[in-house]
Design a protein around this motif. Structure first.
Motif, PDB file in Angstrom:
ATOM      1  N   UNK A 183       0.702  -0.553  -0.006  1.00  6.39           N
ATOM      2  CA  UNK A 183      -0.486  -0.140  -0.175  1.00  6.39           C
ATOM      3  C   UNK A 183       0.720   1.413  -0.501  1.00  6.39           C
ATOM      4  N   UNK A 184       1.050   1.700  -0.741  1.00  2.34           N
ATOM      5  CA  UNK A 184       1.702   3.425  -0.847  1.00  2.34           C
ATOM      6  C   UNK A 184       0.576   4.507  -0.364  1.00  2.34           C
ATOM      7  N   UNK A 185       0.948   4.599   1.118  1.00  2.23           N
ATOM      8  CA  UNK A 185       0.548   5.137   2.254  1.00  2.23           C
ATOM      9  C   UNK A 185       1.255   6.848   1.921  1.00  2.23           C
ATOM     10  N   UNK A 186       1.675   7.055   1.517  1.00  2.00           N
ATOM     11  CA  UNK A 186       2.101   7.964   0.908  1.00  2.00           C
ATOM     12  C   UNK A 186       1.151   8.557   0.247  1.00  2.00           C
ATOM     13  N   UNK A 187       0.073   8.303  -0.679  1.00  2.00           N
ATOM     14  CA  UNK A 187      -0.813   9.264  -1.337  1.00  2.00           C
ATOM     15  C   UNK A 187      -1.728   9.539  -0.124  1.00  2.00           C
ATOM     16  N   UNK A 188      -2.266  10.855  -0.741  1.00  2.00           N
ATOM     17  CA  UNK A 188      -3.000  11.515   0.109  1.00  2.00           C
ATOM     18  C   UNK A 188      -4.097  12.113   0.368  1.00  2.00           C
ATOM     19  N   UNK A 189      -4.238  10.992  -0.374  1.00  2.00           N
ATOM     20  CA  UNK A 189      -6.227   9.838  -0.356  1.00  2.00           C
ATOM     21  C   UNK A 189      -5.903   9.165   1.254  1.00  2.00           C
ATOM     22  N   UNK A 190      -4.724   8.107   0.987  1.00  2.00           N
ATOM     23  CA  UNK A 190      -4.077   7.229   2.598  1.00  2.00           C
ATOM     24  C   UNK A 190      -3.734   7.464   3.111  1.00  2.00           C
ATOM     25  N   UNK A 225      -3.044  -0.768  -3.477  1.00  2.00           N
ATOM     26  CA  UNK A 225      -3.783   0.743  -3.231  1.00  2.00           C
ATOM     27  C   UNK A 225      -4.682   0.842  -3.734  1.00  2.00           C
ATOM     28  N   UNK A 226      -4.654   0.036  -4.794  1.00  2.00           N
ATOM     29  CA  UNK A 226      -6.502   0.943  -5.142  1.00  2.00           C
ATOM     30  C   UNK A 226      -7.277  -0.409  -3.933  1.00  2.00           C
ATOM     31  N   UNK A 227      -7.180  -1.019  -3.567  1.00  2.00           N
ATOM     32  CA  UNK A 227      -8.205  -1.789  -2.390  1.00  2.00           C
ATOM     33  C   UNK A 227      -8.128  -0.552  -1.228  1.00  2.00           C
ATOM     34  N   UNK A 228      -6.899   0.061  -0.993  1.00  2.00           N
ATOM     35  CA  UNK A 228      -7.662   0.555   0.236  1.00  2.00           C
ATOM     36  C   UNK A 228      -7.688   1.838   0.252  1.00  2.00           C
ATOM     37  N   UNK A 229      -7.364   1.938  -0.856  1.00  2.00           N
ATOM     38  CA  UNK A 229      -8.677   3.471  -0.810  1.00  2.00           C
ATOM     39  C   UNK A 229      -9.840   3.335  -1.320  1.00  2.00           C
ATOM     40  N   UNK A 230     -10.328   2.188  -1.258  1.00  2.00           N
ATOM     41  CA  UNK A 230     -11.712   2.250  -1.821  1.00  2.00           C
ATOM     42  C   UNK A 230     -12.715   1.665  -0.183  1.00  2.00           C
ATOM     43  N   UNK A 231     -11.552   1.413   0.473  1.00  2.00           N
ATOM     44  CA  UNK A 231     -11.894   1.250   2.347  1.00  2.00           C
ATOM     45  C   UNK A 231     -11.718   2.371   2.371  1.00  2.00           C
ATOM     46  N   UNK A 232     -10.525   3.167   2.974  1.00  2.00           N
ATOM     47  CA  UNK A 232     -10.467   4.304   3.646  1.00  2.00           C
ATOM     48  C   UNK A 232     -10.001   5.438   2.879  1.00  2.00           C
ATOM     49  N   UNK A 233     -10.150   5.682   2.090  1.00  2.00           N
ATOM     50  CA  UNK A 233      -9.524   7.301   1.293  1.00  2.00           C
ATOM     51  C   UNK A 233     -11.232   8.361   1.969  1.00  2.00           C
ATOM     52  N   UNK A 234      -9.851   8.821   2.760  1.00  2.00           N
ATOM     53  CA  UNK A 234     -10.069  10.278   3.508  1.00  2.00           C
ATOM     54  C   UNK A 234     -10.958  11.389   2.591  1.00  2.00           C
ATOM     55  N   UNK A 235     -12.073  12.106   3.257  1.00  2.00           N
ATOM     56  CA  UNK A 235     -12.918  12.842   3.159  1.00  2.00           C
ATOM     57  C   UNK A 235     -12.375  13.985   3.102  1.00  2.00           C
TER      58      UNK A 235
END
Length: 508
Positions: A183-190, A225-235
């Protein structure tokens, strides 16, 4: 990407649980045989393979078996004493046969058919990246209070996740671990919801908690990374939103770092144990364990794989973790009497074989207590690729379908989510359906923090919406040929299990 859960994943039903429990309840090895001694022949002229050796859980037995492993030409990588699973490397071609004859060994076998190298998933087809120009176009259609790319997220609206977020976005006390390619935890949505302390790299069977070890090795390892965003990408006013944008997400890497991205059993065992020991409430498993699509109990190696992974995931359940897994993308009837497997083993030369899915198990999805997830498209119909089966599928969720076209800016029937290097892209598969279920489970856990894994599964089913079997013959790709047959009624059936999960109902 050999088997990301976009490829395929099976679900658990009562008949399978009973069958599997009965088959694995004792797993007798040659327990009466004497342990190997140092004088045993330990030829080391074979390929260096990985093995799982499954024993009783008392320290004396494990210590004795470890000595026998050494005498048989094996090297212990790590011993999970709490579940009686020992990960071993050996170049002795007779190692498996020898160690199965040791007192205290209940099952043992090779976890791969090709030699060790210097980590499969279930997405269907290639990723479709969203360009900057396309993203800008979508952003211009965003309504007040929506994330910039949310107009393309038909899947959130399909299960009421957009409305649920206004009532309860989920608790920071709940973590979903993405067991995947990294998981790319540096992504701004993650980044806002990522939990480093509950993340690790488990490739090879031993956890590496070095900071950043959970990250994908390159942009081609995008699945987790795609899966992680589906679960908990921040609003947070950036990109997309997750089903449960208020919960935490972690990454446990189990895929080989090369182009194969294979998910070997010892890595998955490590992931389940690590998640359980680090307080993870839910695991997302969008893959099947390599190298066998189905693991048949009459084969000693495949039997040992089922035993080892089952011990680990049951350990996680006992610690309160709900394990959610993909049903797979083969459009297989998992309740049929026979299926053709032409892909196994996928780490060497595959051989076509016919298997009974009631006796040969897709791991981890067919293991006891695991939530098996089927995929749907924007119309609510079963995705053309999704495997199914009455008594096997527990629930369904949006996983995308290129033949079901939504009325969205991009007109893309796949699922939009985060990708490495601050990108966004569309994928489809039961790999994408599973994180929707994991996200809804996280919302339920936020509302009912004391709920057990079994209670969470029951709540998922109780809150689901079941459209029932289609009245017309199912033709997923529109070519005029019937592609699958749905069996069951309005409450439980082979396409949807108990129904399509509902995020809004979960929080209310």
């Amino acid at each position: 990407m050999a088997h990301l859960r976009s490829r395929r994943r099976l679900a658990l039903a009562v008949p399978v649980v009973l069958s599997l429990t009965a088959s694995l309840g004792f797993l007798p090895g040659a327990a009466s045989a004497a342990p190997l001694t140092a004088s045993a022949t330990t030829s080391a002229d074979g390929p260096n393979l990985a093995y799982v050796v499954n024993t009783r859980t008392d320290h004396r037995t494990i210590e004795s078996v470890e000595k026998a492993i050494s005498a048989a030409g094996g090297t212990v990588v790590i011993a999970y004493e709490k579940i009686g699973v020992i990960v071993v490397h050996s170049a002795n071609p007779d190692f498996g046969q020898r160690i199965r004859a040791v007192r205290g060994v209940q099952s043992a076998g090779a976890t791969r058919t090709a030699p060790l190298t210097a980590a499969g998933t279930t997405d269907e087809g290639a990723a479709q990246m969203l360009s900057a120009a396309e993203a800008a176009k979508v952003s211009r259609t965003a309504a007040a209070g929506e994330e910039p790319l949310e107009a393309d997220q038909w899947d959130l609206r399909a299960i009421g996740a957009d409305k649920a977020a206004k009532t309860n976005p989920g608790s920071k006390n709940v973590t979903v671990a993405v067991i995947d390619v990294g998981v790319d935890d540096t992504h701004p949505d993650i980044a806002p919801n990522f939990s480093p302390s509950q993340s690790a790299n488990c490739v090879g069977g031993k956890p590496d908690t070095t900071y950043g070890a959970w990250r994908p090795v390159d942009a081609d390892h995008y699945h987790g990374t795609h899966v992680a965003g589906e679960i908990a990408a921040a609003r947070n006013g950036i990109g997309v939103a997750g089903v449960a944008p208020g919960v935490k997400v972690s990454g446990i890497t189990v895929a080989e770092p090369d182009a194969s991205q294979l998910f070997y059993p010892e890595s998955v065992v490590c992931a389940f144990v690590f998640a359980a020991d680090h307080g993870v409430e839910i695991t997302n498993n969008s893959y099947y364990v390599d190298p066998w699509l189905y693991n048949c109990l009459d084969d000693p190696d495949q039997r040992a794989i089922v035993d080892a992974v089952n011990r680990a995931q049951l350990y996680a359940q006992r610690k309160g973790t709900l394990n959610v897994a993909a049903a797979g993308n083969s459009n297989d009837d998992l309740d049929s009497n026979a299926l053709v497997d032409a892909s196994s083993p996928d780490d060497s030369t595959a051989v076509t074989r016919t298997v009974d899915p009631h006796k040969c198990f897709d791991v981890p999805t067919q293991l006891p207590g695991v939530v098996t997830v089927a995929s749907t498209g924007v119309t609510g119909a079963k995705s053309y690729f999704s495997s199914y089966g009455k008594g096997i599928i527990d629930v369904a969720a949006p996983g995308g379908d290129k033949y079901q076209i939504p009325d969205t800016p991009s007109k893309n029937g796949r699922i939009l989510s985060t990708m490495p290097n601050n990108q966004y892209g569309f994928l489809q598969g039961t790999s994408m359906a599973t994180p929707h279920v994991a996200g809804v489970a996280a919302l339920l856990k936020s509302k009912y923090p004391w709920a057990s894994a079994a209670q969470l599964q029951a709540l998922l089913k109780a809150e689901a919406d079941n459209p029932g079997c289609p009245t017309a013959p199912y033709d997923g790709n529109g070519d005029g040929v019937v592609d699958a047959t749905c069996v069951g009624g309005k409450h439980v059936n082979g396409f949807y299990g108990a129904g399509i999960v509902n995020a809004l109902r979960a929080v209310k």
